[in-house]
Scaffold this motif. Structure first.
Motif, PDB file in Angstrom:
ATOM      1  N   GLN A  37     -45.101 -46.925  33.063  1.00  0.00           N
ATOM      2  CA  GLN A  37     -43.831 -46.662  33.975  1.00  0.00           C
ATOM      3  C   GLN A  37     -44.314 -45.417  34.767  1.00  0.00           C
ATOM      4  O   GLN A  37     -44.731 -44.297  34.204  1.00  0.00           O
ATOM      5  N   PHE A  90     -46.230 -48.457  27.791  1.00  0.00           N
ATOM      6  CA  PHE A  90     -45.362 -49.266  26.751  1.00  0.00           C
ATOM      7  C   PHE A  90     -46.259 -50.374  26.643  1.00  0.00           C
ATOM      8  O   PHE A  90     -46.735 -51.233  27.289  1.00  0.00           O
ATOM      9  N   GLY A 107     -43.518 -45.856  23.339  1.00  0.00           N
ATOM     10  CA  GLY A 107     -44.282 -45.183  24.342  1.00  0.00           C
ATOM     11  C   GLY A 107     -45.256 -44.174  24.217  1.00  0.00           C
ATOM     12  O   GLY A 107     -45.113 -43.620  23.139  1.00  0.00           O
TER      13      GLY A 107
ATOM     14  N   TYR B  37     -32.066 -53.349  30.678  1.00  0.00           N
ATOM     15  CA  TYR B  37     -32.563 -52.542  29.517  1.00  0.00           C
ATOM     16  C   TYR B  37     -32.033 -50.985  29.891  1.00  0.00           C
ATOM     17  O   TYR B  37     -31.808 -50.496  30.922  1.00  0.00           O
ATOM     18  N   LYS B  38     -31.757 -50.222  28.685  1.00  0.00           N
ATOM     19  CA  LYS B  38     -31.286 -48.770  28.779  1.00  0.00           C
ATOM     20  C   LYS B  38     -32.533 -47.903  28.240  1.00  0.00           C
ATOM     21  O   LYS B  38     -33.255 -48.267  27.040  1.00  0.00           O
ATOM     22  N   GLN B  39     -32.726 -46.872  29.121  1.00  0.00           N
ATOM     23  CA  GLN B  39     -34.122 -46.041  28.669  1.00  0.00           C
ATOM     24  C   GLN B  39     -33.173 -44.583  28.499  1.00  0.00           C
ATOM     25  O   GLN B  39     -33.199 -44.000  29.234  1.00  0.00           O
ATOM     26  N   GLY B  43     -36.936 -41.880  25.678  1.00  0.00           N
ATOM     27  CA  GLY B  43     -37.887 -42.807  26.268  1.00  0.00           C
ATOM     28  C   GLY B  43     -38.007 -44.150  25.869  1.00  0.00           C
ATOM     29  O   GLY B  43     -38.464 -45.088  26.332  1.00  0.00           O
ATOM     30  N   GLU B  44     -37.261 -44.528  24.939  1.00  0.00           N
ATOM     31  CA  GLU B  44     -37.442 -45.899  24.347  1.00  0.00           C
ATOM     32  C   GLU B  44     -36.818 -47.091  25.216  1.00  0.00           C
ATOM     33  O   GLU B  44     -35.863 -46.512  26.025  1.00  0.00           O
ATOM     34  N   MET B  45     -37.081 -48.091  25.281  1.00  0.00           N
ATOM     35  CA  MET B  45     -36.543 -49.024  26.022  1.00  0.00           C
ATOM     36  C   MET B  45     -35.601 -50.087  25.209  1.00  0.00           C
ATOM     37  O   MET B  45     -36.006 -50.615  24.430  1.00  0.00           O
ATOM     38  N   ALA B  88     -28.434 -42.335  30.666  1.00  0.00           N
ATOM     39  CA  ALA B  88     -29.654 -42.923  30.600  1.00  0.00           C
ATOM     40  C   ALA B  88     -30.121 -43.389  31.715  1.00  0.00           C
ATOM     41  O   ALA B  88     -29.347 -43.555  32.806  1.00  0.00           O
ATOM     42  N   TYR B  90     -31.262 -47.032  33.645  1.00  0.00           N
ATOM     43  CA  TYR B  90     -30.892 -48.493  33.396  1.00  0.00           C
ATOM     44  C   TYR B  90     -31.760 -49.336  34.291  1.00  0.00           C
ATOM     45  O   TYR B  90     -31.867 -48.865  35.665  1.00  0.00           O
TER      46      TYR B  90
END
Lengths: 113, 116
Positions: A37, A90, A107, B37-39, B43-45, B88, B90
């Protein structure tokens, strides 16, 4: 415990160094993916794998290699890191059932100086 | 050529109001899947919602709904009754049509900031 784990979570390395990012999953999924990313570019696919014998290049595989050591483990290597490989990386797995959504690890933030 | 386009780099929304995030896609295949997806800042997806190209109804998941306009090739995400925790980035994504590798192509993302 997280279903998809990545190590390390953060890494700073120097230009020219070899580095490996590791991914493990407990979801029992066959398909695994590595993405990077970058700001303004979203996520781009580096490599993906169906199983330990099936490795496929993604959109941006140059400068990277992968290894699928087992169904649950998929590693990404930078053979000779360069600064433009600084990114958030990721690992993901894909569900076996519709809609085949992908589950992402937390990540790895990699900085190449 | 970019397959997924998200034209809004950033948006502000007042708490408790609705917000619509735009997503257009490009494919000539009749069979495909669209994901959001939301980040969060951590940092996580996080997978939010899915729409299949043959689904007759727009997808809904709690406060998330997908405004799917197939002829226009758009799949906008609507978040109703925004909360501070909705702040977040998106991402809209499309499953590669016609493939069994389930690869996803992602848009550049939209950052949403919810104001109290």
């Amino acid at each position: 415990d997280a279903d998809v784990t990545q190590t390390p979570r953060n890494r700073i390395t120097k230009t020219g160094k070899r580095i490996m990012l590791e991914c493990s999953q407990t979801k029992g999924h066959d398909r695994m993916y590595w993405y990077r990313q970058d700001p303004g570019l979203g996520l781009r696919l580096i490599y993906y794998s169906f199983d330990v014998k099936d490795i496929n290049k993604g959109e941006i595989s140059d400068g990277y290699s992968v290894s699928r050591q087992a169904q649950a483990k998929f590693s990404l290597s930078l053979e000779s890191a360069i600064p433009n490989q600084t990114a958030l990386y990721f690992c993901a797995t894909s569900s076996r059932t519709e809609p085949y959504e992908q589950y992402f690890g937390p990540g790895t933030r990699l900085t190449v100086t | 050529a970019q397959k997924i386009t998200q034209t809004q780099p950033g948006m502000f929304v007042q708490e408790k109001e609705a917000v619509t995030l735009d997503c257009t896609y490009d494919t000539s295949d009749p069979s495909y899947g669209l994901f959001w997806y939301k980040q969060p800042s951590s940092g996580e997806m996080i997978f939010l919602i899915y729409q299949g190209s043959y689904d007759q109804q727009n997808a809904t998941e709690g406060r998330y709904s997908l405004n799917f306009q197939k002829a226009r090739k758009s799949a906008n995400l609507v978040i109703s009754a925004s909360q501070l925790g909705d702040s977040a980035m998106y991402f809209c994504a499309m499953r590669e049509p016609g493939s069994n590798d389930y690869k996803l192509s992602f848009g550049a993302g939209t950052t949403v900031t919810v104001r109290a």
